[in-house]
Design an enzyme around this catalytic site. Sequence first.
Site, PDB file in Angstrom:
ATOM      1  N   ALA A 130       0.817  -1.215   0.000  1.00  0.00           N
ATOM      2  CA  ALA A 130       0.000   0.000   0.000  1.00  0.00           C
ATOM      3  C   ALA A 130       0.852   1.267   0.000  1.00  0.00           C
ATOM      4  O   ALA A 130       0.345   2.356   0.253  1.00  0.00           O
ATOM      5  CB  ALA A 130      -0.934   0.003   1.206  1.00  0.00           C
ATOM      6  N   HIS A 203       6.902  -6.096   9.011  1.00  0.00           N
ATOM      7  CA  HIS A 203       5.620  -6.824   8.938  1.00  0.00           C
ATOM      8  C   HIS A 203       5.777  -8.181   8.239  1.00  0.00           C
ATOM      9  O   HIS A 203       5.404  -8.380   7.100  1.00  0.00           O
ATOM     10  CB  HIS A 203       4.482  -5.995   8.355  1.00  0.00           C
ATOM     11  N   HIS A 237      -3.889  -9.683   8.468  1.00  0.00           N
ATOM     12  CA  HIS A 237      -2.625  -9.668   7.741  1.00  0.00           C
ATOM     13  C   HIS A 237      -1.935 -11.027   7.740  1.00  0.00           C
ATOM     14  O   HIS A 237      -1.233 -11.362   6.774  1.00  0.00           O
ATOM     15  CB  HIS A 237      -1.676  -8.616   8.343  1.00  0.00           C
ATOM     16  N   ASP A 258       1.046  -1.302  12.616  1.00  0.00           N
ATOM     17  CA  ASP A 258       0.976  -0.744  11.260  1.00  0.00           C
ATOM     18  C   ASP A 258      -0.280   0.124  11.146  1.00  0.00           C
ATOM     19  O   ASP A 258      -0.925   0.189  10.096  1.00  0.00           O
ATOM     20  CB  ASP A 258       0.980  -1.851  10.208  1.00  0.00           C
ATOM     21  N   GLY A 293      -2.206  -0.943   5.644  1.00  0.00           N
ATOM     22  CA  GLY A 293      -2.033  -0.753   7.069  1.00  0.00           C
ATOM     23  C   GLY A 293      -3.184  -1.408   7.800  1.00  0.00           C
ATOM     24  O   GLY A 293      -3.819  -2.349   7.309  1.00  0.00           O
TER      25      GLY A 293
END
Length: 367
Positions: A130, A203, A237, A258, A293
């Site tokens: 993103a 992440h 995620h 995030d 996010g």
Amino acid sequence: MTKTLEGRILTPGGWVAGRLRFDTHIRAVEPVAGLESGPMILPGFIDLHCHGGGGGDTMEGEASIRALARTHARHGTTALLATTMTSPVEEIETALDGAGRVIAGRREGEARVLGVHLEGPFISPDRLGAQPPYAIPADLARMADFCDRADIRVVTWAPEADPDGSLQAFLAARDIRVQLGHSSCDYETAAEAFSRGVDGVTHMFNAMTALHHRAPGIVGAALAHAEHAELIPDLLHVHPGAIRAALRAIPSLYAVTDATAASGMPDGDYRLGRYTVRKCGNGVRLDDGTLAGSCLTMDRAFANFVAIGLAPEEASRRTSTLAADYLGLADRGRLAPGAWADIVVLDADLRVTGVHVEGESIDLDHA
């Protein structure tokens, strides 16, 4: 003025049923005979990857960074890194200038902003996730200017943006943590980066080459070689099974949010750098459905860890202590005499009932 809290206190040596005495710092942990119940008293949460919250976005500068620091404090985060986006250089400069002012002076009701996590622009244009399309190759002069504007503690970096490793060496010399992320490199390149001293992974599982048994990718390299990695435990995620695999393989796996401006806010449209993102329920996405996010807060990250089977003390370690250790902060992320009085209090349902940032009691009315 000395304050006290009573309950089950998580200390570096384990649980103590007793009384915590503190002012700006922890002064004493005192066992209390016969105290068999009470709230959980834990080290305040520490979030090393936070873009926004409460409608504020790091890229918008000082006022928005203060807004996100207030919002996350009400959810138990006592310290965080304001996190940037891959954007035109002048927009990153604006964000860093604002962050520098917040780092220099915490205000009432705010989590302590320890520094900046620079997520890009030195990443792969082929693995943006993103991030807006403004990735650039390594530029030492530009990085030096960024460092002059704010205290940068972590940089997300892709090896293909820095083929000779000069930026990695520059950051290491300044004791800035280098994290592998937003990269399309293969297992061999990632493994070499770890051998050269890459500190962690941004992440884990997201915006990187995936694990296949004949092409292990960055995920495979991280599982095989990483000591530290951040992970977003919003259960969108990363699947709980993948979280469990990473917990077994990476010793110092710690939670991050995030978080975007949508954290702590109702469903609707919010800014994430140059993008408009939409919050719907537990997720934040671009128009094409890409996760952009999150709207996670660290209290929810803690509860999700417990929900997938971690004991509360282990969930606390992975939402606080390990992040402090990663930055070399021996005076945060633990309830021990001499440490900062960064404290979160949870009830039996893991709801936040009290937060103290460096001894200041945070108003939870708008949590």
